[in-house]
Design a protein around this motif. Sequence first.
Motif, PDB file in Angstrom:
ATOM      1  N   PHE A   1      11.922   0.865 -17.935  1.00 52.30           N
ATOM      2  CA  PHE A   1      12.280   0.187 -16.685  1.00 52.30           C
ATOM      3  C   PHE A   1      12.900   1.165 -15.683  1.00 52.30           C
ATOM      4  CE2 PHE A   1      15.483  -2.024 -14.120  1.00 52.30           C
ATOM      5  CZ  PHE A   1      14.786  -3.117 -13.633  1.00 52.30           C
ATOM      6  N   TRP A   2      13.758   2.054 -16.187  1.00 56.99           N
ATOM      7  CA  TRP A   2      14.476   2.984 -15.314  1.00 56.99           C
ATOM      8  C   TRP A   2      13.598   4.131 -14.828  1.00 56.99           C
ATOM      9  CZ3 TRP A   2      18.344   0.280 -13.990  1.00 56.99           C
ATOM     10  CH2 TRP A   2      18.958  -0.574 -14.910  1.00 56.99           C
ATOM     11  N   ARG A   3      12.368   4.223 -15.313  1.00 60.05           N
ATOM     12  CA  ARG A   3      11.457   5.305 -14.944  1.00 60.05           C
ATOM     13  C   ARG A   3      10.423   4.888 -13.902  1.00 60.05           C
ATOM     14  NH1 ARG A   3      13.969   9.626 -16.978  1.00 60.05           N
ATOM     15  NH2 ARG A   3      14.419   9.420 -19.180  1.00 60.05           N
ATOM     16  N   VAL A   4      10.478   3.650 -13.448  1.00 63.07           N
ATOM     17  CA  VAL A   4       9.494   3.138 -12.485  1.00 63.07           C
ATOM     18  C   VAL A   4      10.135   3.121 -11.102  1.00 63.07           C
ATOM     19  CG1 VAL A   4       7.996   1.204 -11.865  1.00 63.07           C
ATOM     20  CG2 VAL A   4       8.437   1.703 -14.286  1.00 63.07           C
ATOM     21  N   ASP A   5       9.588   3.906 -10.184  1.00 66.02           N
ATOM     22  CA  ASP A   5      10.080   3.925  -8.802  1.00 66.02           C
ATOM     23  C   ASP A   5       9.269   2.935  -7.966  1.00 66.02           C
ATOM     24  OD1 ASP A   5      12.015   5.871  -9.203  1.00 66.02           O
ATOM     25  OD2 ASP A   5      10.606   7.503  -8.836  1.00 66.02           O
ATOM     26  N   VAL A   6       9.954   2.171  -7.149  1.00 63.39           N
ATOM     27  CA  VAL A   6       9.293   1.159  -6.320  1.00 63.39           C
ATOM     28  C   VAL A   6       9.785   1.306  -4.874  1.00 63.39           C
ATOM     29  CG1 VAL A   6       8.836  -1.300  -5.993  1.00 63.39           C
ATOM     30  CG2 VAL A   6       9.223  -0.404  -8.302  1.00 63.39           C
ATOM     31  N   PRO A   7       9.024   1.994  -4.029  1.00 66.30           N
ATOM     32  CA  PRO A   7       9.433   2.128  -2.629  1.00 66.30           C
ATOM     33  C   PRO A   7       9.180   0.830  -1.852  1.00 66.30           C
ATOM     34  CG  PRO A   7       7.361   3.261  -3.011  1.00 66.30           C
ATOM     35  CD  PRO A   7       7.819   2.751  -4.337  1.00 66.30           C
ATOM     36  N   PRO A   8       9.768   0.710  -0.667  1.00 70.57           N
ATOM     37  CA  PRO A   8       9.527  -0.475   0.156  1.00 70.57           C
ATOM     38  C   PRO A   8       8.048  -0.658   0.485  1.00 70.57           C
ATOM     39  CG  PRO A   8      11.394   0.751   0.981  1.00 70.57           C
ATOM     40  CD  PRO A   8      10.754   1.604  -0.074  1.00 70.57           C
ATOM     41  N   LEU A   9       7.614  -1.903   0.479  1.00 68.01           N
ATOM     42  CA  LEU A   9       6.246  -2.320   0.801  1.00 68.01           C
ATOM     43  C   LEU A   9       5.190  -1.701  -0.127  1.00 68.01           C
ATOM     44  CD1 LEU A   9       6.382  -2.411   4.704  1.00 68.01           C
ATOM     45  CD2 LEU A   9       6.470  -4.342   3.117  1.00 68.01           C
ATOM     46  N   ALA A  10       5.600  -1.312  -1.329  1.00 67.30           N
ATOM     47  CA  ALA A  10       4.643  -0.800  -2.312  1.00 67.30           C
ATOM     48  C   ALA A  10       3.833  -1.966  -2.870  1.00 67.30           C
ATOM     49  CB  ALA A  10       5.376  -0.091  -3.448  1.00 67.30           C
ATOM     50  N   VAL A  11       2.560  -1.702  -3.148  1.00 70.36           N
ATOM     51  CA  VAL A  11       1.686  -2.709  -3.754  1.00 70.36           C
ATOM     52  C   VAL A  11       1.337  -2.256  -5.168  1.00 70.36           C
ATOM     53  CG1 VAL A  11      -0.500  -3.951  -3.593  1.00 70.36           C
ATOM     54  CG2 VAL A  11       0.691  -3.269  -1.504  1.00 70.36           C
ATOM     55  N   THR A  12       1.642  -3.106  -6.136  1.00 65.01           N
ATOM     56  CA  THR A  12       1.324  -2.860  -7.543  1.00 65.01           C
ATOM     57  C   THR A  12       0.473  -4.030  -8.007  1.00 65.01           C
ATOM     58  OG1 THR A  12       3.453  -1.753  -7.833  1.00 65.01           O
ATOM     59  CG2 THR A  12       2.290  -2.438  -9.838  1.00 65.01           C
ATOM     60  N   VAL A  13      -0.685  -3.731  -8.561  1.00 64.99           N
ATOM     61  CA  VAL A  13      -1.630  -4.777  -8.939  1.00 64.99           C
ATOM     62  C   VAL A  13      -1.703  -4.909 -10.449  1.00 64.99           C
ATOM     63  CG1 VAL A  13      -4.012  -5.589  -8.726  1.00 64.99           C
ATOM     64  CG2 VAL A  13      -2.987  -4.262  -6.867  1.00 64.99           C
ATOM     65  N   LEU A  14      -1.519  -6.135 -10.934  1.00 64.34           N
ATOM     66  CA  LEU A  14      -1.727  -6.459 -12.345  1.00 64.34           C
ATOM     67  C   LEU A  14      -2.962  -7.335 -12.425  1.00 64.34           C
ATOM     68  CD1 LEU A  14       1.872  -7.546 -13.434  1.00 64.34           C
ATOM     69  CD2 LEU A  14       0.924  -5.254 -13.359  1.00 64.34           C
ATOM     70  N   SER A  15      -3.855  -6.991 -13.309  1.00 63.37           N
ATOM     71  CA  SER A  15      -5.023  -7.846 -13.508  1.00 63.37           C
ATOM     72  C   SER A  15      -5.300  -7.943 -14.989  1.00 63.37           C
ATOM     73  CB  SER A  15      -6.241  -7.302 -12.759  1.00 63.37           C
ATOM     74  OG  SER A  15      -6.571  -6.013 -13.225  1.00 63.37           O
ATOM     75  N   GLY A  16      -5.729  -9.105 -15.417  1.00 67.54           N
ATOM     76  CA  GLY A  16      -6.021  -9.252 -16.829  1.00 67.54           C
ATOM     77  C   GLY A  16      -6.323 -10.673 -17.225  1.00 67.54           C
ATOM     78  N   ARG A  17      -6.456 -10.835 -18.519  1.00 69.40           N
ATOM     79  CA  ARG A  17      -6.706 -12.147 -19.106  1.00 69.40           C
ATOM     80  C   ARG A  17      -6.184 -12.153 -20.529  1.00 69.40           C
ATOM     81  NH1 ARG A  17     -12.849 -13.065 -19.045  1.00 69.40           N
ATOM     82  NH2 ARG A  17     -12.730 -11.899 -17.136  1.00 69.40           N
ATOM     83  N   ASP A  18      -5.957 -13.333 -21.066  1.00 68.78           N
ATOM     84  CA  ASP A  18      -5.500 -13.500 -22.446  1.00 68.78           C
ATOM     85  C   ASP A  18      -4.240 -12.688 -22.751  1.00 68.78           C
ATOM     86  OD1 ASP A  18      -7.721 -15.161 -22.916  1.00 68.78           O
ATOM     87  OD2 ASP A  18      -8.961 -13.424 -23.390  1.00 68.78           O
ATOM     88  N   GLY A  19      -3.327 -12.590 -21.778  1.00 65.75           N
ATOM     89  CA  GLY A  19      -2.070 -11.894 -22.015  1.00 65.75           C
ATOM     90  C   GLY A  19      -2.160 -10.387 -22.005  1.00 65.75           C
ATOM     91  N   ARG A  20      -3.308  -9.830 -21.676  1.00 60.31           N
ATOM     92  CA  ARG A  20      -3.472  -8.369 -21.616  1.00 60.31           C
ATOM     93  C   ARG A  20      -3.636  -7.976 -20.159  1.00 60.31           C
ATOM     94  NH1 ARG A  20      -7.928  -4.667 -21.879  1.00 60.31           N
ATOM     95  NH2 ARG A  20      -7.197  -2.701 -22.741  1.00 60.31           N
ATOM     96  N   TRP A  21      -2.749  -7.108 -19.688  1.00 62.53           N
ATOM     97  CA  TRP A  21      -2.745  -6.720 -18.285  1.00 62.53           C
ATOM     98  C   TRP A  21      -3.149  -5.258 -18.110  1.00 62.53           C
ATOM     99  CZ3 TRP A  21      -1.941 -10.455 -14.753  1.00 62.53           C
ATOM    100  CH2 TRP A  21      -1.214 -11.592 -15.128  1.00 62.53           C
TER     101      TRP A  21
END
Length: 198
Positions: A161-181
């Motif tokens: 968690f502490w290794r993920v940088d998130v700048p303002p207005l960043a877009v991160t996309v998760l896609s998946g099915r059956d609980g797998r992203w």
Amino acid sequence: MTTRVMLVSPAFDDALRAVRFPAGEPLTPGGLRRARAARAAAAALPADRALTSPSARCRETAEALGLRAVPAPGAAGGAMGRWRGLALEDVMADEPAAVAAWLSDADSAPHGGETLAQLLGRVADWLAGLAAEGGRIVAVVEPDVVRASVVCALGAPPSSFWRVDVPPLAVTVLSGRDGRWNVRVAGELGREAATGAP
């Protein structure tokens, strides 16, 4: 059915600028301008519905982007208890052992709020609910919710968690099915993200 969740972090507010634990601050005038400038890019996101963390900065970002976003309580930022509104630097000076425990132990909440483990569990439940509903969702969410989503999607240890940088207005996309992203970082909304729909 495949679910696609496009996570957008909020534009700048005073807490982000001052490295403070958020306390419901609104966007800065500059943050509001940047979010409005990204409105066309947000309109191009292929979404069926829009959600937002309940905080002022996320609601204002969603509105400035032209999204008709519904509040998503499960996507609220982590509760920081008595550290809410305080500068990280000040808390580190006053309570170094407490900050060290908070950063190293996912079950520690010296501030009296939510532990990292609790935040990760809540965000995992929120993502599972979105996956059950399916569709394409754009969600303006707190930076810690983006971090938690990435950790959950990858099945990574809480320390990640502490290794993920998130700048303002960043877009991160998760896609998946059956609980797998799958995770894709699409860049900043209105800049890299505008060159190709996430």
